[in-house]
Design a protein around this motif. Structure first.
Motif, short mmCIF file in Angstrom:
data_model
loop_
_atom_site.label_atom_id
_atom_site.label_comp_id
_atom_site.label_asym_id
_atom_site.label_seq_id
_atom_site.Cartn_x
_atom_site.Cartn_y
_atom_site.Cartn_z
N LYS A 198 85.73 -3.07 -9.75
CA LYS A 198 85.18 -3.67 -8.53
C LYS A 198 84.07 -2.83 -7.92
O LYS A 198 83.40 -3.26 -6.98
N GLY A 199 83.89 -1.63 -8.44
CA GLY A 199 82.81 -0.78 -7.95
C GLY A 199 83.17 0.09 -6.77
O GLY A 199 82.27 0.62 -6.10
N LEU A 200 84.46 0.24 -6.48
CA LEU A 200 84.86 1.10 -5.38
C LEU A 200 84.49 2.55 -5.67
O LEU A 200 84.50 2.99 -6.81
N HIS A 201 84.18 3.29 -4.63
CA HIS A 201 83.86 4.70 -4.79
C HIS A 201 85.13 5.44 -5.19
O HIS A 201 86.24 5.11 -4.74
N TYR A 202 84.98 6.44 -6.05
CA TYR A 202 86.16 7.14 -6.57
C TYR A 202 87.04 7.70 -5.45
O TYR A 202 88.26 7.78 -5.58
N SER A 203 86.42 8.09 -4.33
CA SER A 203 87.18 8.67 -3.23
C SER A 203 88.07 7.64 -2.54
O SER A 203 89.02 8.00 -1.83
N GLN A 204 87.78 6.36 -2.74
CA GLN A 204 88.57 5.29 -2.15
C GLN A 204 89.72 4.85 -3.05
O GLN A 204 90.55 4.05 -2.63
N ILE A 205 89.76 5.37 -4.26
CA ILE A 205 90.75 4.94 -5.24
C ILE A 205 91.84 6.00 -5.35
O ILE A 205 91.64 7.05 -5.95
N GLN A 206 92.96 5.73 -4.72
CA GLN A 206 94.08 6.67 -4.69
C GLN A 206 95.01 6.41 -5.89
O GLN A 206 95.44 5.28 -6.11
N THR A 207 95.28 7.44 -6.64
CA THR A 207 96.13 7.33 -7.82
C THR A 207 97.14 8.47 -7.84
O THR A 207 97.01 9.45 -7.09
N ASP A 208 98.15 8.34 -8.71
CA ASP A 208 99.18 9.38 -8.80
C ASP A 208 98.62 10.70 -9.29
O ASP A 208 99.06 11.77 -8.87
N VAL A 209 97.65 10.63 -10.20
CA VAL A 209 96.98 11.84 -10.67
C VAL A 209 95.48 11.62 -10.62
O VAL A 209 95.00 10.49 -10.67
N GLU A 210 94.75 12.71 -10.53
CA GLU A 210 93.29 12.63 -10.53
C GLU A 210 92.82 12.45 -11.97
O GLU A 210 92.87 13.39 -12.76
N SER A 211 92.38 11.25 -12.30
CA SER A 211 92.00 10.93 -13.67
C SER A 211 90.64 11.54 -14.01
O SER A 211 89.91 12.04 -13.15
#
Length: 283
Positions: free
Chosen positions: A182-195
């Motif tokens: 979707k083009g979200l900025h990486y800082s807006q994408i919260q995940t269990d680990v930093e990919s």
């Protein structure tokens, strides 16, 4: 011409599409491929630019421990995907002498890689992905320097990933594919680990490396593809670097025949691969 080495670790029986993968490697003679596998391949005709090395999960654990300094959790071949970004570090002796090292999957049929990985591109960028939105596990290149070989360490979670037997899609997005699409900025994408996509996007933004993200592959049930002597043509007008069979292989399969002679030209439909002549076998 910058020299490129792809490292592939494949544990488990070869899939039906493995001969297609090898065939497409043969038509990229200026690029080298090393396949670590627990499969036996007696008398198999291997392309000159492909090397198959007998290997096991236990051997990988030993090799990883030697350089990482801690035990890694690998219970299946699929888990090795999380370690792809560390291949250049774990197999540092293997990549010596190459300008770029990378990884790919065997569920791909390559077109002309050099048509996309031109010298100008390789001279300018440090990390190269086959998609425009996230770092791809089916094809990625890293400049062969110490910084990029140890790039995985830039993730605050790499040790967690390597010591947990679960698969995290660390080499790509940690399951956040749709968010990156979707083009979200990486800082807006919260995940269990930093990919690694988070890592590369962040470091590129901080100008600590130059990353190239561009859509150069065909996926899904696209159909209307022609593979012709190493070129992959889509819809009779677009050249693609590779076809990723990630979804196609769920709908189509054929008996595994490692010794078949795949023709210089075949078509890939939405649900089937079509040959223009009958299958033959290597004698």
């Amino acid at each position: 011409m910058p020299q490129i080495l792809f490292i592939i670790a494949y544990i488990g029986k070869y899939p039906w599409y493995f001969p297609y993968f090898l065939h497409s490697c043969r038509y990229n003679p200026t690029i080298d491929f090393v396949i670590f596998t627990d499969n036996e391949t007696p008398d198999l005709e291997i392309p000159a630019n492909v090397k198959i090395i007998p290997y096991s999960i236990e051997q990988f654990k030993t090799d990883a421990f030697k350089v990482l300094g801690f035990d890694v959790a690998v219970e299946s071949g699929y888990k090795l995907c999380d370690f792809k970004p560390a291949y250049g570090y774990i197999f540092s002796d293997l990549v010596a002498g190459y300008d770029f090292w990378g990884y790919c999957d065997v569920d791909v049929i390559f077109g002309d890689i050099r048509a996309f990985m031109a010298d100008e591109l390789l001279n300018e960028y440090d990390i190269i992905s086959a998609r425009h939105d996230y770092l791809t596990g089916c094809f990625a290149l890293y400049r062969n320097n110490r910084y990029c070989r140890e790039l995985f360490r830039q993730s605050k979670d790499y040790r967690k990933v390597f010591t947990d037997p679960r698969n995290f899609f660390f080499d790509e997005t940690n399951f956040a594919f749709e968010a990156f699409e979707k083009g979200l900025h990486y800082s807006q994408i919260q995940t269990d680990v930093e990919s690694m996509t988070h890592v590369v996007r962040r470091l590129d933004e901080e100008k600590k490396l130059k990353a190239y993200f561009e859509f150069q592959i065909v996926e899904g049930f696209a159909g209307n593809m022609l593979w012709d002597k190493g070129m992959l043509i889509y819809r009779k007008q677009f050249e693609a670097m590779l076809y990723h069979l990630v979804r196609f292989k769920r709908k189509y399969s054929e008996p595994l025949d490692l010794y078949q002679t795949i023709p210089e030209k075949f078509r890939i439909g939405k649900k089937k691969i079509y040959w223009t002549k009958k299958k033959t076998h290597i004698i």
